[in-house]
Scaffold this active site. Structure first.
Site, PDB file in Angstrom:
ATOM      1  N   GLY A  16     -30.195 -19.897  -3.370  1.00 59.74           N
ATOM      2  CA  GLY A  16     -30.677 -21.279  -3.307  1.00 59.74           C
ATOM      3  C   GLY A  16     -31.391 -21.726  -4.560  1.00 59.74           C
ATOM      4  O   GLY A  16     -32.536 -22.204  -4.498  1.00 59.74           O
TER       5      GLY A  16
ATOM      6  N   GLY B 191     -31.052 -24.278  -6.293  1.00 56.95           N
ATOM      7  CA  GLY B 191     -31.428 -25.693  -6.255  1.00 56.95           C
ATOM      8  C   GLY B 191     -32.733 -25.940  -5.530  1.00 56.95           C
ATOM      9  O   GLY B 191     -33.315 -27.034  -5.655  1.00 56.95           O
ATOM     10  N   ASP B 192     -33.202 -24.961  -4.772  1.00 60.48           N
ATOM     11  CA  ASP B 192     -34.512 -25.033  -4.110  1.00 60.48           C
ATOM     12  C   ASP B 192     -35.569 -24.223  -4.855  1.00 60.48           C
ATOM     13  O   ASP B 192     -36.676 -24.702  -5.107  1.00 60.48           O
ATOM     14  CB  ASP B 192     -34.411 -24.491  -2.677  1.00 60.48           C
ATOM     15  N   THR B 193     -35.240 -22.973  -5.176  1.00 56.90           N
ATOM     16  CA  THR B 193     -36.263 -22.074  -5.689  1.00 56.90           C
ATOM     17  C   THR B 193     -36.690 -22.412  -7.116  1.00 56.90           C
ATOM     18  O   THR B 193     -37.873 -22.296  -7.449  1.00 56.90           O
ATOM     19  CB  THR B 193     -35.785 -20.617  -5.623  1.00 56.90           C
TER      20      THR B 193
ATOM     21  N   GLY C  32     -39.010 -25.186  -7.001  1.00 60.75           N
ATOM     22  CA  GLY C  32     -40.254 -24.654  -6.464  1.00 60.75           C
ATOM     23  C   GLY C  32     -41.083 -23.962  -7.522  1.00 60.75           C
ATOM     24  O   GLY C  32     -42.311 -24.088  -7.564  1.00 60.75           O
TER      25      GLY C  32
END
Length: 404
Positions: A173, A175-177, A180
């Site tokens: 992921g 595109g998330d991490t 973040g």
């Protein structure tokens, strides 16, 4: 030893992965992260994988990994009682992180400007697919986004895959991490500045921006040539040899694109004649003649096992076996680096592995101190800390929670 963020209190209003990943980093390094969940809980609680004997399915490994070291309180922010408690939490907080869609917090009367009036030193961080208008009004600001959307629009998918006809999402992921990570860094930078100024600020992170920032080849190649780079499998434009190659019993990743590395590889292969060959005597020539490079190197690699290649090239030429999960769990590097710590799984009574803190601080290290919380596990405790009558307020602001 305490972490470098010891004494920092973070109100965590995030769900899914990008926001919880951000706040898990802050928690690993000592911040007191209070995870505020709606009565139904963070949506990612119910996402697996789950152990076979876990009948509850409300404490999946994704949730465990992204929410370790946090405390959970349940607040229904659609109610006056829930909002009142959140405001009291904000009064004593250093930072707040949220990843709602654009405008949600404003509609709840909990937007940045209102909370900054209540606590001027508050660092307010948001993570959205295309950012918040406060940081730059994207035409897509109101579009919902997931990891795959960020990878697609941030350029990463355009350069990932076996060829230009097969664009693929990176398997994890990213595109998330990655957003973040950027949000955690921005939060810490703003906290550092607030120590001097006494004032907080808004920290705006767009998932697509974070993906673009780590897809540097997209910008570099287009700026220099006016053409959009296409997927090349595991190769890298301008570098040869630099790819995965087939050994007798598996695959290895090999990179020897510069003269010193190429010379070492040629010597180990028993082909010192290739060093002065005018097809291969510079980085650029090796790239131009990459088919010949891969014919020669690939044939040599193919005559050896992965283990033999590790013995021959390890520590001399950049090389790695392609490790799957089982191999990673067995590899001594990740053990000695503390990258697979164990925490309790309250639903099975056994332990669960999570990923450990990456950056090692020698004097104030980050660490995984305890498992992720059950839904609302610390509601009464946190209410008591901020002076509320927990016994009276818990039924008003929190869902009934279950404990093993």
């Amino acid at each position: 030893m305490t972490g470098p963020l010891e004494g920092v209190r973070v109100i965590d209003l995030t769900q899914a992965l990008s926001g919880p990943y951000c706040t898990s980093i802050l928690a690993d390094y000592g911040a007191d992260v209070i995870k505020v969940e709606p009565p139904r809980g963070d949506m990612i609680r119910h996402t697996g994988p789950f152990a076979d004997d876990d009948a509850h399915h409300d404490f999946g490994n994704v949730f465990q990994n992204a929410n370790r070291n946090k405390r959970s309180i349940v607040l229904d922010l659609k109610t006056e009682a829930g909002r009142a408690v959140l405001i009291e939490l904000v009064r004593g907080a250093d930072a707040l992180v949220e990843n709602f869609s654009t405008g949600v917090m404003d509609r709840l009367n909990l937007g940045y400007e209102l909370l900054a009036e209540i606590n001027p030193r508050l660092v307010y961080t948001s993570i959205r697919g295309f950012g918040d208008p406060r940081g730059g009004a994207s035409p897509y600001a109101h579009w919902p986004a997931f990891d795959i959307v960020a990878q697609a629009m941030g350029g990463l998918m355009s350069i990932t895959g076996p060829d230009s006809d097969t664009r693929v999402r990176v398997g994890s992921g990213i595109g998330d991490t990655v957003p973040g990570l950027f949000a955690a860094l921005g939060t810490v930078m703003a906290l550092f500045e607030a120590k001097t100024s006494g004032l907080g600020q808004y920290v705006d992170t767009a998932m697509t921006d974070g993906v673009l920032a780590v897809s540097e080849i997209v910008v570099n190649v287009f700026d220099a040539t006016g053409t959009s780079p296409a997927p090349m499998g595991n190769a890298l434009q301008g570098f040869a040899p630099f790819d995965t190659l087939r050994a007798r019993d598996g695959e290895v990743a090999l990179g020897a694109p510069h003269n010193a590395q190429w010379a070492k590889l040629c010597d180990i292969m028993g082909r010192p004649d290739l060093i002065s060959d005018d097809r291969f005597d510079s980085d650029h020539h090796r790239w131009e003649n990459r088919e010949a490079v891969y014919d020669i190197v690939g044939a040599w690699v193919g005559r050896h096992t992965v283990s033999e290649l590790v013995d021959l090239l390890g520590g001399k030429v950049p090389l790695a076996p392609v490790l799957d999960a089982a191999a990673i769990f067995a590899d001594p590097h990740f053990a000695v680096r503390g990258m697979l710590p164990e925490v309790e799984n309250p639903r099975t009574g056994r332990t669960t592995h999570v990923t450990g803190p990456v950056t090692k601080l020698t004097r104030t290290p980050g660490r995984v101190r305890h498992r992720a919380p059950l839904l609302g596990e610390h509601t009464a405790e946190i209410l008591a800390e901020i002076g509320f009558d927990a016994e009276r307020l818990v039924p008003l602001v929190a869902a009934e929670t279950t404990h093993p």
